[in-house]
Design a protein around this motif. Sequence first.
Motif, PDB file in Angstrom:
ATOM      1  N   TYR A  53       0.809  -1.199   0.032  1.00  0.00           N
ATOM      2  CA  TYR A  53      -0.071  -0.022  -0.091  1.00  0.00           C
ATOM      3  C   TYR A  53       1.125   1.117  -0.049  1.00  0.00           C
ATOM      4  O   TYR A  53       1.996   1.352   0.700  1.00  0.00           O
ATOM      5  CB  TYR A  53      -0.956   0.164   1.248  1.00  0.00           C
ATOM      6  CG  TYR A  53      -1.971  -1.008   1.157  1.00  0.00           C
ATOM      7  CD1 TYR A  53      -2.782  -1.194   0.109  1.00  0.00           C
ATOM      8  CD2 TYR A  53      -2.088  -1.993   2.304  1.00  0.00           C
ATOM      9  CE1 TYR A  53      -3.710  -2.228   0.278  1.00  0.00           C
ATOM     10  CE2 TYR A  53      -3.025  -2.943   2.460  1.00  0.00           C
ATOM     11  CZ  TYR A  53      -3.834  -3.015   1.164  1.00  0.00           C
ATOM     12  OH  TYR A  53      -4.519  -4.149   1.519  1.00  0.00           O
ATOM     13  N   ASP A  64      -1.646   4.385  -4.555  1.00  0.00           N
ATOM     14  CA  ASP A  64      -2.913   4.045  -4.645  1.00  0.00           C
ATOM     15  C   ASP A  64      -4.218   5.185  -4.692  1.00  0.00           C
ATOM     16  O   ASP A  64      -3.785   6.134  -4.136  1.00  0.00           O
ATOM     17  CB  ASP A  64      -3.172   3.028  -3.424  1.00  0.00           C
ATOM     18  CG  ASP A  64      -2.212   1.774  -3.532  1.00  0.00           C
ATOM     19  OD1 ASP A  64      -2.443   1.162  -4.654  1.00  0.00           O
ATOM     20  OD2 ASP A  64      -1.697   1.381  -2.623  1.00  0.00           O
ATOM     21  N   ALA A 107      -9.418  -3.300  -2.589  1.00  0.00           N
ATOM     22  CA  ALA A 107      -8.062  -3.068  -2.002  1.00  0.00           C
ATOM     23  C   ALA A 107      -7.685  -3.918  -0.799  1.00  0.00           C
ATOM     24  O   ALA A 107      -6.772  -4.259  -0.607  1.00  0.00           O
ATOM     25  CB  ALA A 107      -8.215  -1.772  -1.484  1.00  0.00           C
TER      26      ALA A 107
END
Length: 570
Positions: A196, A200, A222
């Motif tokens: 992450y 993103d 996600a």
Amino acid sequence: MKLNSLPDGFLLNNKKATLFISNIVTVNKDQPSAEAVAVIDERIVAVGDFCQVENYLVSNNIAFEINNSFKDKVLVPGFIEAHMHTFMTAAFQARIYYVGQVDRSSTSGELVKASVTRDEFITRLKEVVADYESKPEAERSPWVDCWGFDPLLIQDGIELNKYLLDEICPNYPLAIVHASMHLFSVNSKGIELCGYSVDDDAHFIERTDEGDVTGNIAEMEAGMRIFHKGGINLQGTDEELQSFMIKLSEKQVAMGVTTMIDAGAGLPFDTMPLYKAVSEREDMLVRHHPYPLIENNKLEDVLQYRLNSTPMMSVKRVKFVTTDGSIQGFTAYLPEKSTYYNNHGNGVIQRTQEQIYDAVLPYHKAGFNVSFHCNGNGTTEVLLDMIERLQEAYPRENARHCLEHNQLVTEEQLARMKKLGVVHNLFTMHMAIWGDVHANETVGPQVVKSMEPCRSSINHGVRFSIHSDDSVTECNPLFNMWTAVNRTNIFSNITYGEYQKLTAEEALEAVTLGAAYISDEDHLKGSIEPGKLADFAILEHSPMDVDVMKIKDISVLGTVLGGKVQLSKF
């Protein structure tokens, strides 16, 4: 009392019948009550008073045995849990640490206490990490896995992020699935493993004003990166996974449940082979009705599932899930340019209407009814527009596309639903658990009163059920009925929306015939009448005969599944 039966001469198999004697609530408007029901080969053949049913069996030369074990109890149609996540619930309870803010019962019947203050929650997390560390390394999951948390239910508030999680668990990756199942929190080691970053989409990967990723993740697409990197470990041998499901079915007997609907089969991996395997086991005590996810399946495979349906595992409809998120996570999509009550920005729809239409169209044309995830009324509008397009392009008489949750649907939208033949599955448990949160944080003190509009649905003639969404809230149909009848929050005892309350009789129909209708199985389930499966819940008292505040406290003795008595072990 009139006799309701299959035609004389219909039964030619010379098999023995079981004649149950009880106080029977049929949920059949043409015959609301009875004192006897006869069952042959899993099916109901006659309903009425004892003499009528006995004479019917004798006149048709059918041998029978009498079961009067429940003559002083109450039989109602078996409860149908109209929306849960069956495998995930079973696996969470068997393998993942619970850190929620509402007490839950485990699959062994033990009470798992909630942590409702910041200190209690942190203490609980420290206990979890200590327990994880105490296990031999070979027995540990790759991550410290937790579920059930909701920051809005922490009484004195909490800001959960990687900084706090790193203090509690610096040495191992840690992941928490929030109660909504739409949000996740991970520590720094988890962030690193999943990759992450600030690159993103900010709608789904939270960051600070300075641009640092916080470890709070929104929505399943996600969140699946956590599963793919070994977090929230639900994998296991076939024997292990089946054992989780068997234990869950034992717990559901204690809740009066005879059918569990997995409204999203295929998360976090393909569970259809598992459902097939457990449905063929003698020790599986509940029927399964999984909705394969459109996003994860091919039409030809789903057609085969439908063709291979059995009474213990049926596939009648499909699910489309990638729409909006959750209201308490502020990711549900409200009407365009709207904000939440606390001025939090609007949620988003993960797919355009065109993308949803293209994905759903082949299933609509193949005769499938589709259940759509839908929380915000902005999503309701998008989906109704899309369903209208489907019906204009390929009209289907008696289509029953369903909006799952549909918590903020308006009166105008209900009128559209009736016109389009759309049904919905309301999440009334929100009133009991999140009513205060919705009044004070998400939608405000006025809108909360019209959430989960059961009474308005009846007024508009829109068919509906109510559900738990387990593992979001615990599957307990009597508690769910209590919620729909009282609309009272368990923390504050405040009632939200008197004018949307159901009667006990209407609530019972919602978890039986209503659930059967919206899942396309009302010809088989949902009421006690000839030709249907002999699935009953055995209750100490009728929900119509107790004070409405006591409905949730009615004792469940067990179930009857296809004529076979299954007493609760709890």
